[in-house]
Design a protein around this motif. Structure first.
Motif, PDB file in Angstrom:
ATOM      1  N   LEU A  60       0.698  -1.093  -0.040  1.00  8.13           N
ATOM      2  CA  LEU A  60       0.083  -0.082   0.114  1.00  8.13           C
ATOM      3  C   LEU A  60       0.708   1.286   0.043  1.00  8.13           C
ATOM      4  O   LEU A  60       2.070   1.226   0.282  1.00  8.13           O
ATOM      5  CB  LEU A  60      -0.844   0.040   1.119  1.00  8.13           C
ATOM      6  CG  LEU A  60      -1.730  -1.058   1.482  1.00  8.13           C
ATOM      7  CD1 LEU A  60      -2.587  -0.978   2.717  1.00  8.13           C
ATOM      8  CD2 LEU A  60      -2.814  -1.554   0.296  1.00  8.13           C
ATOM      9  N   VAL A  61       0.288   2.412  -0.365  1.00  9.39           N
ATOM     10  CA  VAL A  61       0.994   3.729  -0.379  1.00  9.39           C
ATOM     11  C   VAL A  61       0.000   4.548   0.416  1.00  9.39           C
ATOM     12  O   VAL A  61      -1.266   4.355   0.267  1.00  9.39           O
ATOM     13  CB  VAL A  61       1.116   4.095  -1.773  1.00  9.39           C
ATOM     14  CG1 VAL A  61       2.379   3.329  -2.349  1.00  9.39           C
ATOM     15  CG2 VAL A  61       0.230   4.278  -2.661  1.00  9.39           C
ATOM     16  N   SER A  62       0.436   5.437   1.114  1.00 12.03           N
ATOM     17  CA  SER A  62      -0.335   6.497   1.761  1.00 12.03           C
ATOM     18  C   SER A  62      -0.119   8.008   1.000  1.00 12.03           C
ATOM     19  O   SER A  62       0.940   8.205   0.415  1.00 12.03           O
ATOM     20  CB  SER A  62      -0.244   6.760   3.124  1.00 12.03           C
ATOM     21  OG  SER A  62       1.097   6.899   3.481  1.00 12.03           O
ATOM     22  N   ARG A  63      -1.538   8.622   1.147  1.00  9.78           N
ATOM     23  CA  ARG A  63      -1.425  10.138   0.405  1.00  9.78           C
ATOM     24  C   ARG A  63      -1.917  10.864   1.669  1.00  9.78           C
ATOM     25  O   ARG A  63      -3.021  10.574   2.068  1.00  9.78           O
ATOM     26  CB  ARG A  63      -2.456  10.141  -0.729  1.00  9.78           C
ATOM     27  CG  ARG A  63      -1.853   9.203  -1.978  1.00  9.78           C
ATOM     28  CD  ARG A  63      -2.466   9.241  -3.060  1.00  9.78           C
ATOM     29  NE  ARG A  63      -2.449   8.288  -4.176  1.00  9.78           N
ATOM     30  CZ  ARG A  63      -3.009   7.885  -5.177  1.00  9.78           C
ATOM     31  NH1 ARG A  63      -4.316   8.481  -5.370  1.00  9.78           N
ATOM     32  NH2 ARG A  63      -2.573   6.923  -5.734  1.00  9.78           N
ATOM     33  N   PRO A  64      -1.112  11.961   1.722  1.00  9.25           N
ATOM     34  CA  PRO A  64      -1.692  12.846   2.912  1.00  9.25           C
ATOM     35  C   PRO A  64      -3.396  13.286   2.727  1.00  9.25           C
ATOM     36  O   PRO A  64      -3.570  13.558   1.688  1.00  9.25           O
ATOM     37  CB  PRO A  64      -0.593  14.330   2.766  1.00  9.25           C
ATOM     38  CG  PRO A  64       0.585  13.557   1.935  1.00  9.25           C
ATOM     39  CD  PRO A  64      -0.102  12.780   0.994  1.00  9.25           C
ATOM     40  N   ARG A  65      -3.799  13.071   3.865  1.00  7.84           N
ATOM     41  CA  ARG A  65      -5.258  13.562   3.967  1.00  7.84           C
ATOM     42  C   ARG A  65      -6.154  12.656   3.016  1.00  7.84           C
ATOM     43  O   ARG A  65      -7.293  13.062   2.960  1.00  7.84           O
ATOM     44  CB  ARG A  65      -5.442  14.906   3.826  1.00  7.84           C
ATOM     45  CG  ARG A  65      -4.913  15.773   4.994  1.00  7.84           C
ATOM     46  CD  ARG A  65      -5.111  17.206   4.597  1.00  7.84           C
ATOM     47  NE  ARG A  65      -4.281  17.900   3.358  1.00  7.84           N
ATOM     48  CZ  ARG A  65      -3.071  18.334   3.324  1.00  7.84           C
ATOM     49  NH1 ARG A  65      -2.303  18.025   4.334  1.00  7.84           N
ATOM     50  NH2 ARG A  65      -2.708  18.484   2.345  1.00  7.84           N
ATOM     51  N   GLN A  66      -5.590  11.564   2.459  1.00  7.83           N
ATOM     52  CA  GLN A  66      -6.507  10.749   1.368  1.00  7.83           C
ATOM     53  C   GLN A  66      -6.634   9.389   1.793  1.00  7.83           C
ATOM     54  O   GLN A  66      -7.519   8.901   1.509  1.00  7.83           O
ATOM     55  CB  GLN A  66      -5.715  10.982   0.034  1.00  7.83           C
ATOM     56  CG  GLN A  66      -6.083  12.407  -0.540  1.00  7.83           C
ATOM     57  CD  GLN A  66      -5.583  12.354  -1.932  1.00  7.83           C
ATOM     58  OE1 GLN A  66      -5.833  11.659  -2.826  1.00  7.83           O
ATOM     59  NE2 GLN A  66      -4.479  13.093  -2.417  1.00  7.83           N
ATOM     60  N   GLY A  67      -5.433   9.028   2.707  1.00  3.31           N
ATOM     61  CA  GLY A  67      -5.710   7.694   3.006  1.00  3.31           C
ATOM     62  C   GLY A  67      -4.619   6.636   2.413  1.00  3.31           C
ATOM     63  O   GLY A  67      -3.646   6.954   1.641  1.00  3.31           O
ATOM     64  N   PHE A  68      -4.957   5.113   2.554  1.00  2.00           N
ATOM     65  CA  PHE A  68      -4.157   4.219   1.824  1.00  2.00           C
ATOM     66  C   PHE A  68      -4.690   4.041   0.643  1.00  2.00           C
ATOM     67  O   PHE A  68      -5.898   3.636   0.390  1.00  2.00           O
ATOM     68  CB  PHE A  68      -4.066   3.123   2.820  1.00  2.00           C
ATOM     69  CG  PHE A  68      -3.341   3.513   4.188  1.00  2.00           C
ATOM     70  CD1 PHE A  68      -1.969   3.469   4.132  1.00  2.00           C
ATOM     71  CD2 PHE A  68      -4.029   3.878   5.194  1.00  2.00           C
ATOM     72  CE1 PHE A  68      -1.152   3.515   5.385  1.00  2.00           C
ATOM     73  CE2 PHE A  68      -3.554   4.099   6.269  1.00  2.00           C
ATOM     74  CZ  PHE A  68      -1.814   4.176   6.424  1.00  2.00           C
ATOM     75  N   TYR A  69      -3.723   3.489  -0.471  1.00  2.00           N
ATOM     76  CA  TYR A  69      -3.982   3.034  -1.808  1.00  2.00           C
ATOM     77  C   TYR A  69      -3.383   1.669  -2.168  1.00  2.00           C
ATOM     78  O   TYR A  69      -2.066   1.528  -1.465  1.00  2.00           O
ATOM     79  CB  TYR A  69      -3.755   4.249  -2.704  1.00  2.00           C
ATOM     80  CG  TYR A  69      -4.738   5.301  -2.490  1.00  2.00           C
ATOM     81  CD1 TYR A  69      -5.708   5.335  -3.617  1.00  2.00           C
ATOM     82  CD2 TYR A  69      -4.681   6.312  -1.764  1.00  2.00           C
ATOM     83  CE1 TYR A  69      -6.670   6.598  -3.385  1.00  2.00           C
ATOM     84  CE2 TYR A  69      -5.377   7.552  -1.768  1.00  2.00           C
ATOM     85  CZ  TYR A  69      -6.522   7.656  -2.426  1.00  2.00           C
ATOM     86  OH  TYR A  69      -7.381   8.591  -2.689  1.00  2.00           O
ATOM     87  N   VAL A  70      -3.950   0.951  -2.838  1.00  2.00           N
ATOM     88  CA  VAL A  70      -3.035  -0.129  -3.221  1.00  2.00           C
ATOM     89  C   VAL A  70      -1.981   0.100  -4.020  1.00  2.00           C
ATOM     90  O   VAL A  70      -2.239   1.017  -5.061  1.00  2.00           O
ATOM     91  CB  VAL A  70      -4.034  -1.271  -3.934  1.00  2.00           C
ATOM     92  CG1 VAL A  70      -3.122  -2.386  -4.503  1.00  2.00           C
ATOM     93  CG2 VAL A  70      -5.379  -1.873  -2.905  1.00  2.00           C
TER      94      VAL A  70
END
Length: 232
Positions: free
Chosen positions: A66-76
């Motif tokens: 997973l990768v995280s994006r500020p104020r957006q959450g986690f993404y595959v």
């Protein structure tokens, strides 16, 4: 995202259990590359609070799934064909040193034990195969004399583990059969002391997966390289 069949989770090791459930959803294609994790929805379906979901997501971020994006959450994680080609280019470089180290320093008894250890790789399902294949490869890396090379090879195998987990496939049994056959051919050559044959097996393996890349990603032309995605 259809999570209706997911059963409620309970302690102990709740975070690890959630981690396994998330990996299963990714491997099954319910959570596809680039998809955002809806933590509230997942927590409701698992019958737990958001905390273990967040902790499991952080662990998978650390593993590269997973990768995280500020104020957006986690993404595959979503690999591009160019990124995968770069990884296979690195595979060629590292495997040359890997084979040289094994040929010079690994005793025959250890080579024979590794060939037998291939049988420990679990083909029950895609997740089990990926996990036990990674464990097998880590045990092999532990046998390398050059410890920095061992670190690099382990990192490479972790990257392939992530790719194999997130890139959708419909021919998983065929993939697994290829991987196991390559491992057996490689270690049979190493036991015979035929380093050239071992190098040829690895080169063929790279060429095979690069040639496989276009059918995994639309719009990717067939590879013209003499090398060759989805590897365990």
């Amino acid at each position: 995202m259809n999570l209706a069949s997911t059963t409620p989770l309970h302690s102990p090791s709740l975070t690890q259990t959630v981690r396994g459930q998330l990996m299963r959803l990714i491997a099954q294609g319910t959570l596809r590359p680039g998809a955002r994790l809806n933590e509230v929805h997942l927590a409701e379906r698992f019958g737990i609070s958001r905390g273990p979901v967040r902790e499991a997501a952080r662990e998978l971020e650390g593993a590269g799934v997973l990768v995280s994006r500020p104020r957006q959450g986690f993404y595959v994680v979503n690999f591009t064909p160019a990124e995968i080609r770069d990884i296979y280019e690195t595979k060629n470089w590292l495997e040359a040193a890997f084979i040289a180290d094994l040929a010079a320093h690994l005793p025959m008894a250890a080579r024979q034990a590794i060939l037998a250890d291939i049988g420990s790789i679990d083909t029950t399902d895609r997740e089990a195969f990926g996990e036990t294949l990674l464990q097998f490869r880590r045990r092999v890396c532990d046998q390398l004399r050059n410890r920095f090379l061992a670190e690099l090879m382990t990192a490479l195998h972790r990257k392939f583990y992530v790719i194999s987990a997130v890139v959708p496939v419909t021919d998983n049994a065929v993939r697994e059969q290829w991987i196991l056959a390559v491992l057996r051919r490689f270690w049979t050559a190493m036991i015979a002391g035929d380093v050239d044959a071992a190098r040829a097996v690895m080169a063929e393996d790279t060429a095979h997966w690069l040639a496989d890349l276009p059918q995994r990603f639309t719009g990717v032309p067939p590879s013209s390289a003499p090398l060759s995605v989805v590897r365990g």
